[in-house]
Design a protein around this motif. Structure first.
Motif, PDB file in Angstrom:
ATOM      1  N   LEU A   1      -0.770   4.531  -6.305  1.00  0.00           N
ATOM      2  CA  LEU A   1       0.540   4.966  -5.845  1.00  0.00           C
ATOM      3  C   LEU A   1       0.735   6.445  -6.123  1.00  0.00           C
ATOM      4  N   ARG A   2       0.249   6.877  -7.293  1.00  0.00           N
ATOM      5  CA  ARG A   2       0.383   8.302  -7.629  1.00  0.00           C
ATOM      6  C   ARG A   2      -0.392   9.140  -6.602  1.00  0.00           C
ATOM      7  N   ALA A   3      -1.575   8.645  -6.260  1.00  0.00           N
ATOM      8  CA  ALA A   3      -2.358   9.392  -5.275  1.00  0.00           C
ATOM      9  C   ALA A   3      -1.627   9.460  -3.948  1.00  0.00           C
ATOM     10  N   GLU A   4      -1.027   8.323  -3.583  1.00  0.00           N
ATOM     11  CA  GLU A   4      -0.281   8.303  -2.333  1.00  0.00           C
ATOM     12  C   GLU A   4       0.917   9.229  -2.420  1.00  0.00           C
ATOM     13  N   LEU A   5       1.550   9.271  -3.601  1.00  0.00           N
ATOM     14  CA  LEU A   5       2.717  10.149  -3.792  1.00  0.00           C
ATOM     15  C   LEU A   5       2.313  11.586  -3.631  1.00  0.00           C
ATOM     16  N   VAL A   6       1.159  11.908  -4.201  1.00  0.00           N
ATOM     17  CA  VAL A   6       0.676  13.294  -4.052  1.00  0.00           C
ATOM     18  C   VAL A   6       0.466  13.606  -2.579  1.00  0.00           C
ATOM     19  N   ASP A   7      -0.099  12.633  -1.904  1.00  0.00           N
ATOM     20  CA  ASP A   7      -0.340  12.848  -0.491  1.00  0.00           C
ATOM     21  C   ASP A   7       0.982  13.035   0.263  1.00  0.00           C
ATOM     22  N   LEU A   8       1.956  12.250  -0.161  1.00  0.00           N
ATOM     23  CA  LEU A   8       3.256  12.334   0.508  1.00  0.00           C
ATOM     24  C   LEU A   8       3.905  13.669   0.245  1.00  0.00           C
ATOM     25  N   ARG A   9       3.746  14.150  -0.966  1.00  0.00           N
ATOM     26  CA  ARG A   9       4.345  15.463  -1.271  1.00  0.00           C
ATOM     27  C   ARG A   9       3.709  16.566  -0.429  1.00  0.00           C
ATOM     28  N   ARG A  10       2.500  16.354  -0.149  1.00  0.00           N
ATOM     29  CA  ARG A  10       1.840  17.328   0.688  1.00  0.00           C
ATOM     30  C   ARG A  10       2.262  17.184   2.153  1.00  0.00           C
ATOM     31  N   ALA A  11       2.863  16.083   2.455  1.00  0.00           N
ATOM     32  CA  ALA A  11       3.305  15.855   3.846  1.00  0.00           C
ATOM     33  C   ALA A  11       4.793  15.659   3.843  1.00  0.00           C
TER      34      ALA A  11
ATOM     35  N   GLU B   1       6.856  15.801   6.201  1.00  0.00           N
ATOM     36  CA  GLU B   1       7.414  15.151   7.351  1.00  0.00           C
ATOM     37  C   GLU B   1       7.638  13.682   7.136  1.00  0.00           C
ATOM     38  N   ARG B   2       7.014  13.126   6.008  1.00  0.00           N
ATOM     39  CA  ARG B   2       7.199  11.689   5.792  1.00  0.00           C
ATOM     40  C   ARG B   2       8.583  11.414   5.262  1.00  0.00           C
ATOM     41  N   THR B   3       9.149  10.264   5.641  1.00  0.00           N
ATOM     42  CA  THR B   3      10.537   9.918   5.321  1.00  0.00           C
ATOM     43  C   THR B   3      10.654   8.862   4.275  1.00  0.00           C
ATOM     44  N   ASP B   4       9.540   8.257   3.895  1.00  0.00           N
ATOM     45  CA  ASP B   4       9.626   7.138   2.926  1.00  0.00           C
ATOM     46  C   ASP B   4       9.271   7.550   1.511  1.00  0.00           C
ATOM     47  N   ILE B   5       9.408   8.793   1.138  1.00  0.00           N
ATOM     48  CA  ILE B   5       9.090   9.265  -0.226  1.00  0.00           C
ATOM     49  C   ILE B   5       9.972   8.571  -1.246  1.00  0.00           C
ATOM     50  N   GLN B   6      11.239   8.466  -0.856  1.00  0.00           N
ATOM     51  CA  GLN B   6      12.163   7.840  -1.798  1.00  0.00           C
ATOM     52  C   GLN B   6      11.745   6.410  -2.100  1.00  0.00           C
ATOM     53  N   GLU B   7      11.280   5.749  -1.078  1.00  0.00           N
ATOM     54  CA  GLU B   7      10.849   4.354  -1.290  1.00  0.00           C
ATOM     55  C   GLU B   7       9.627   4.297  -2.198  1.00  0.00           C
ATOM     56  N   LEU B   8       8.691   5.213  -2.037  1.00  0.00           N
ATOM     57  CA  LEU B   8       7.505   5.234  -2.881  1.00  0.00           C
ATOM     58  C   LEU B   8       7.869   5.514  -4.326  1.00  0.00           C
ATOM     59  N   ARG B   9       8.815   6.428  -4.491  1.00  0.00           N
ATOM     60  CA  ARG B   9       9.230   6.727  -5.859  1.00  0.00           C
ATOM     61  C   ARG B   9       9.826   5.492  -6.501  1.00  0.00           C
ATOM     62  N   GLN B  10      10.616   4.761  -5.745  1.00  0.00           N
ATOM     63  CA  GLN B  10      11.216   3.550  -6.302  1.00  0.00           C
ATOM     64  C   GLN B  10      10.137   2.516  -6.657  1.00  0.00           C
TER      65      GLN B  10
ATOM     66  N   LEU C   1       7.027   3.191  -7.374  1.00  0.00           N
ATOM     67  CA  LEU C   1       6.275   3.692  -8.535  1.00  0.00           C
ATOM     68  C   LEU C   1       7.059   3.433  -9.824  1.00  0.00           C
ATOM     69  N   GLU C   2       8.374   3.656  -9.728  1.00  0.00           N
ATOM     70  CA  GLU C   2       9.216   3.430 -10.915  1.00  0.00           C
ATOM     71  C   GLU C   2       9.180   1.957 -11.308  1.00  0.00           C
ATOM     72  N   GLN C   3       9.183   1.107 -10.334  1.00  0.00           N
ATOM     73  CA  GLN C   3       9.132  -0.336 -10.617  1.00  0.00           C
ATOM     74  C   GLN C   3       7.827  -0.721 -11.287  1.00  0.00           C
ATOM     75  N   HIS C   4       6.685  -0.156 -10.786  1.00  0.00           N
ATOM     76  CA  HIS C   4       5.383  -0.413 -11.416  1.00  0.00           C
ATOM     77  C   HIS C   4       5.351   0.084 -12.848  1.00  0.00           C
ATOM     78  N   LYS C   5       5.977   1.216 -13.100  1.00  0.00           N
ATOM     79  CA  LYS C   5       5.998   1.765 -14.462  1.00  0.00           C
ATOM     80  C   LYS C   5       6.753   0.838 -15.397  1.00  0.00           C
ATOM     81  N   LYS C   6       7.866   0.307 -14.918  1.00  0.00           N
ATOM     82  CA  LYS C   6       8.635  -0.618 -15.752  1.00  0.00           C
ATOM     83  C   LYS C   6       7.811  -1.870 -16.061  1.00  0.00           C
ATOM     84  N   GLN C   7       7.132  -2.356 -14.992  1.00  0.00           N
ATOM     85  CA  GLN C   7       6.276  -3.543 -15.238  1.00  0.00           C
ATOM     86  C   GLN C   7       5.176  -3.238 -16.266  1.00  0.00           C
TER      87      GLN C   7
END
Length: 396
Positions: free
Chosen positions: A349-359, A361-370, A372-378
């Motif tokens: 997910l972190r790798a995907e997040l990095v990729d998203l930050r580099r892009a 134009e993507r609109t689902d960053i907020q969803e990825l962050r959520q 990722l946050e959920q995985h961290k809690k788990q």
């Protein structure tokens, strides 16, 4: 009843006769074992009557018969030379002697008869050379009692006898085992005048010489059965008195020996009683110690049972803890694997997040962050559960 005048031929005069005195002499060897006691009065009477110049005895053993001859010499004051021939080793009939038999007789003999008597320690044949021919007036043969031995003794000593000689044979009335004196005696009776005493195993009186003294000649010439029986009976009765006294002396000696044995046994018994008392006290002490040990053993068995129960409880608890530990370890392994999966997912997910930050134009960053946050809690929850499991495992 009127008084009876006492003449020279009365019964009282006969009883007081000097000729009868030897019959009542007290023997000097009373208490000594011998088969000759019943003939001791006759030996006294014979020596006093025939007054021999030389007496030889073949076979003396304890010296009862020989002492009777010597005692008569002393009492009558005779000038007689006496000799006793014996090995003092014994034979198959008399048994074997200890050296004490000769030593005791020697001590008695030398002090009483040593001036006119000699103890010749040899065999009968060896002793023949010590006596000249025609030198013995009274010969007593009482050695080995087989036929051949008795006949040999008589024939070999016959040349030593004088014309006054009388020969005595003991045990002529014994017909047992290989005793043969009786047979020799029956043969000699055909050749010489004789008299036979049947009591005390039998004693034969043989008048061998041609000039035997009157008393022996008259005794050996009696042919009236009533007189023969009378003489036999009277000598037997007088002789029995000493045989009885000998047996009484033996009984007294035996009683004394038994009394000593009883005293010894009593002393042993007292010692054993004292020892038994000691053993009884020791046994009580042992029983007390045993009782204490029994109590201690019971206490130890109780303690051992308690220890065993505690050990079992601990074993069961350890087994339970081991099983729980094994289950927790398995759960830890399971959670670790899950954590590893979450970590891998998180990294993805972190790798995907990095990729998203580099892009942008993507609109689902907020969803990825959520997400990722959920995985961290788990992941945090997983780490907390693992820590809890490890803590419980250490406590168990």
């Amino acid at each position: 009843m009127g008084d009876i005048p006492l003449g020279k031929s009365t019964m009282l005069d006969a009883m007081c006769s000097r000729e009868l005195a030897p019959l009542f002499w007290r023997p000097v060897r009373l208490g000594i074992t011998s088969a000759w006691w019943e003939h001791v009065p006759f030996a006294h009477w014979l020596v006093a009557s025939i007054r021999p110049r030389s007496i030889v005895e073949l076979g003396t053993h304890n010296g009862v018969s020989y002492s009777a001859f010597c005692e008569a010499v002393v009492r009558e004051g005779l000038d007689t030379q006496c000799s006793a021939v014996d090995t003092w080793l014994g034979d198959e009939h008399a048994g074997r002697y200890s050296e004490g038999v000769y030593a005791e007789l020697r001590t008695f003999h030398d002090s009483r008869y040593g001036s006119f008597s000699t103890l010749v320690r040899s065999t009968f044949d060896e002793a023949l050379g010590y006596f000249p021919d025609c030198s013995i007036d009274l010969l007593h043969i009482d050695g080995l009692h087989t036929y051949d031995a008795v006949r040999h003794d008589f024939e070999s000593w016959l040349p030593k006898l004088t014309d006054r000689a009388v020969v005595l044979f003991h045990d002529i009335n014994v017909r047992a085992n290989d005793f043969g004196v009786w047979k020799v005696w029956s043969e000699l009776q055909e050749r010489y005048p004789s008299f036979t005493f049947t009591h005390g195993h039998g004693l034969g009186v043989l008048a061998v010489g041609k000039a035997v003294p009157a008393a022996a000649r008259q005794l050996c010439s009696i042919d009236d059965d009533s007189r023969v029986n009378s003489i036999r009976e009277r000598f037997a009765l007088v002789g029995e008195r000493w045989n009885v006294e000998f047996r009484d002396a033996q009984r007294v000696a035996e009683i004394g020996r038994l009394a000593l044995m009883v005293d010894d046994l009593n002393a042993q018994m007292q010692g054993r009683i004292a020892h038994a008392d000691q053993l009884e006290r020791a046994l009580k002490e042992v029983n007390a110690i045993e009782a204490n040990r029994t109590e201690e053993a019971a206490s130890l068995r109780t303690q051992l049972a308690e220890v065993e129960a505690a050990r079992k409880t601990l074993h069961d608890a350890l087994q339970e803890q081991t099983e729980r530990g094994d289950a927790l370890a398995a759960r830890v392994d399971e959670l670790k694997a899950w954590g590893d999966d979450l970590l891998a997912t998180n990294q993805t997910l972190r790798a995907e997040l990095v990729d998203l930050r580099r892009a942008p134009e993507r609109t689902d960053i907020q969803e990825l962050r959520q997400e990722l946050e959920q995985h961290k809690k788990q992941q945090d929850a997983l780490h907390a559960e693992i820590s809890g499991l490890r803590g419980r495992s250490r406590l168990g």
